[in-house]
Design an enzyme around this catalytic site. Structure first.
Site, PDB file in Angstrom:
ATOM      1  N   ASP A  62       0.809  -1.223   0.000  1.00 50.18           N
ATOM      2  CA  ASP A  62       0.000   0.000   0.000  1.00 50.18           C
ATOM      3  C   ASP A  62       0.840   1.269   0.000  1.00 50.18           C
ATOM      4  O   ASP A  62       0.331   2.359  -0.262  1.00 50.18           O
ATOM      5  CB  ASP A  62      -0.940   0.016   1.216  1.00 50.18           C
ATOM      6  CG  ASP A  62      -2.026  -1.038   1.105  1.00 50.18           C
ATOM      7  OD1 ASP A  62      -2.344  -1.427  -0.027  1.00 50.18           O
ATOM      8  OD2 ASP A  62      -2.540  -1.475   2.144  1.00 50.18           O
TER       9      ASP A  62
ATOM     10  N   GLU B 147      -9.483  -0.165  -5.465  1.00 57.12           N
ATOM     11  CA  GLU B 147     -10.497  -0.861  -4.665  1.00 57.12           C
ATOM     12  C   GLU B 147     -11.133   0.087  -3.646  1.00 57.12           C
ATOM     13  O   GLU B 147     -12.240  -0.152  -3.179  1.00 57.12           O
ATOM     14  CB  GLU B 147      -9.881  -2.063  -3.934  1.00 57.12           C
ATOM     15  CG  GLU B 147      -8.775  -1.679  -2.956  1.00 57.12           C
ATOM     16  CD  GLU B 147      -8.282  -2.837  -2.079  1.00 57.12           C
ATOM     17  OE1 GLU B 147      -8.999  -3.827  -1.892  1.00 57.12           O
ATOM     18  OE2 GLU B 147      -7.146  -2.738  -1.575  1.00 57.12           O
TER      19      GLU B 147
ATOM     20  N   TYR C 242      -4.781 -10.952  -4.921  1.00 59.18           N
ATOM     21  CA  TYR C 242      -3.501 -11.426  -4.369  1.00 59.18           C
ATOM     22  C   TYR C 242      -2.405 -11.623  -5.429  1.00 59.18           C
ATOM     23  O   TYR C 242      -1.217 -11.613  -5.085  1.00 59.18           O
ATOM     24  CB  TYR C 242      -3.704 -12.750  -3.623  1.00 59.18           C
ATOM     25  CG  TYR C 242      -4.329 -12.625  -2.263  1.00 59.18           C
ATOM     26  CD1 TYR C 242      -4.602 -11.395  -1.678  1.00 59.18           C
ATOM     27  CD2 TYR C 242      -4.644 -13.766  -1.521  1.00 59.18           C
ATOM     28  CE1 TYR C 242      -5.175 -11.297  -0.435  1.00 59.18           C
ATOM     29  CE2 TYR C 242      -5.219 -13.673  -0.251  1.00 59.18           C
ATOM     30  CZ  TYR C 242      -5.485 -12.435   0.288  1.00 59.18           C
ATOM     31  OH  TYR C 242      -6.044 -12.337   1.537  1.00 59.18           O
TER      32      TYR C 242
END
Lengths: 420, 420
Positions: free
Chosen positions: B141, B244, B294
């Site tokens: 992130d 997302e 993932y």
């Protein structure tokens, strides 16, 4: 007077290596002194007389095509019907070919394209127009008849197996306190070739993928959930590979999106999340899901060397067959040995390939319906062998080429492809 | 008498290179003559006294960790609360550390983990237990404070940019008669770092991604649809990268799945298909979407060399800081030059990192809210530079290592982590 030109066109869903075939076609034709035109957007460009002169591209660009994914001249989903139903379009094609002295037509696609190439050859013969038509195999679905495998499949298979192995390591790390079930959706509308390829990621019941859901095996919800639960209890987590073409006992796609493409195929998508949410709802396990979609068939960065070799070989062979006047054939890949893996190219009649669909053999699927057999491994494993990475730029990205795609001057009146 | 041991633990979502940090930690500690234990499944293993003796692993396995994705010792999503609220657990940790003569604790994770490492150091001091706590940065992130970037991000960024470029070539090939709009969902719950990385795939308004939807920019449906339509009319197709974490004007996630993980974060997923279906419903364009999930953070096969170098460097530096007794710090990456890209490692106090979240700078997002600026490119581009492929086996798959993870004998009574 011109000695004639070769027309190359791409059709259907593109792959990581279809441009490698294009590269080999152009290179082989140039070596033989034949000028190559490409149809812009496949047969659509041929109908519109929208042709590209590939001789305007420098040799470096043609070489770079061999490591560039996508379809460099544009592909299409546009199916010609029977000769009776689509006569005007077939005649238009012959008219365009004659106007540009096209003597060889190479159509690079799947079974629909083999059918088109075959029909074009019939119409040309009927008109007495000298044309040699060659189908050149390509499809990540690996569902072409006669050929042992299809260029494009091996790279998508490698992408699938590598991605699943990597994601499985991730899930294994997280399972104790987070995600316990991971679902990877793979392409393959009617045949589970790519689903089977996911099986290469692991060995035995306790290595991922723990469950493969094939389109060939009707989905049994209770049995599937029991297997997921059993796997999580025994292994600690569970990785599922599911084919986009999974069907219920009633034969309906589990993720029928309701839309239909121009070939009349139902457009699928979303069975991965559906399966993951089923697991969450019925078993309560935290889940994650992935749908790589186009990433799977365009991942040139993880292409299989074997697949690349096939793609180059069918391109070169297609030109040889064309120049030798072998009409209405496709260069097929023939496997001569599993260990060591050996193969050769042989021509196969387009009539044997057109509109057929090669299913996954029954003996490739385990008795329980959830895994692959040793026979499947023997077939699949050589196809993902070897690496063929593209060159990278200083910016950290693959150095993919974009062609100039200079148009050939039109000689005929405009044509609307909606006419027929 | 023992000279003390070093405990290493992994936390939070794993990355393509967190094991490279583990490899560097173990290698550096071995070189200094210090034995390394690893906690199985992060802090959970430390609480359970479930420790792994890494000295039982051969050096070849430790080296292979550097090219293996996932978390080799198991990670966790398990957040300790304040010292007041979670005193029993903090005391248990000190008890376990004392029982095994743990003198150095290295916690490899994000801002939650930096907070935990900081609090453990406070409790140890309070008890007079000699312990040096180091936070080791990791997160795809890229949202840790102080450090210029986070190991794991560069590889996920490279995966994202490469995948988008490849898929865009696919869409460009198909657009004339098939898919016109492609949507790629990228990770990044609250900050658009990976969404921004997608922007590296192209340059200018006509190269993909044509539109980036950042979590920092409230979603404006009408404006977005107008931009998609304009792009399809001008370019022929449109590629969208969507985070997302995209939110509406009301601040709610567009794809709020309603489930919450153990850190209290809402579990997201599905904004990609939602955006694609919006385009289909409102504009009628054929669409495809991909959600790598993932695959994006575990894709060691396409790791960034720069990222790998960072991951190794923070591991090595963490051991040096620990052995030098620099308590409650994290080795941070400091950028000293953009061109040429230069960086160094410097310690930063955990208190400055714990629970902070570094947002994407405002000047990284274009004025129209749909793309990245030159400032963003200058920052991001060095982080995806260079390739560091894993070795491959004869089976065509990356040769990832699985450790033995031999357990250290327990010395304390059993402990239920649900206790607190």
């Amino acid at each position: 007077m011109s000695q004639g030109r070769l027309l190359y066109a791409q059709s259907g869903g593109v792959t990581a290596v279809i441009n490698a075939t294009a590269s080999a076609v152009i290179t082989a034709a140039r070596a033989a002194g034949v000028k190559v035109y490409a149809a812009r957007n496949g047969i659509i460009g041929a109908l519109r007389e929208d042709l590209i002169d590939t001789s305007r591209e420098p040799i470096a660009a043609i070489r770079a095509l061999a490591h560039t994914p996508g379809g460099a001249f544009g592909s299409c989903r546009f199916k010609l019907k029977t000769i009776e139903a689509d006569r005007a379009r077939y005649e238009r094609l012959i008219e365009v070919f004659a106007a540009h002295d096209i003597r060889w037509f190479l159509y690079n696609g799947g079974n629909d394209s083999a059918d088109t190439a075959n029909k074009v050859s019939q119409v040309a013969r009927e008109f007495g127009y000298p044309l040699t038509c060659i189908g050149v195999p390509k499809t990540v679905d690996n569902d072409l008849a006669v050929t042992d495998c299809c260029p494009g499949f091996g790279s998508a298979a490698k992408y699938t197996a590598v991605s699943l192995r990597e994601a499985a390591l991730d899930v294994a790390s997280m399972a104790e306190s987070s995600t316990k079930v991971f679902v990877l959706e793979v392409m393959g509308r009617h045949a589970g070739w790519l689903a089977a390829a996911a099986g290469l990621a692991g060995q035995g019941a306790d290595e991922a993928p723990h469950i493969i859901l094939f389109p060939e095996v009707p989905f049994d919800e209770a049995k599937f959930l029991a297997r997921v639960d059993d796997t999580v209890r025994r292994v600690g987590w569970c990785v599922v590979a599911v084919s986009e073409g999974l069907r219920g006992a009633d034969g309906r796609f589990l993720a029928d999106a309701g839309t239909v493409d121009s070939f009349g195929h139902t457009q699928l998508g979303g069975v991965g999340p559906a399966i993951a949410q089923l697991v969450k709802a019925k078993l309560g396990y935290k889940q994650h899901w992935a749908v790589p979609d186009y990433l799977q068939r365009s991942a040139r960065h993880i292409a299989s060397k074997t697949d690349l070799d096939h793609a180059l070989a069918v391109g070169e062979a297609a030109v040889k067959l064309a120049l030798a006047g072998q009409n209405a054939v496709m260069p097929a890949i023939v496997r001569t040995s599993n260990a060591p893996y050996r193969w050769k190219i042989e021509p196969a009649p387009l009539a044997k390939i057109a509109n057929h669909e090669k299913k996954l053999p029954k003996n490739f699927i385990c008795k329980d319906g959830y895994g692959i057999t040793e026979a499947a491994r023997r077939y699949l494993e050589p196809l993902i062998r070897g690496e063929a990475p593209p060159p990278y730029g200083k910016d950290g990205l693959p150095a993919y080429v974009t062609l100039k795609n200079a148009a050939v001057e039109k000689k005929l009146p405009a044509y609307d492809i909606a006419d027929g």
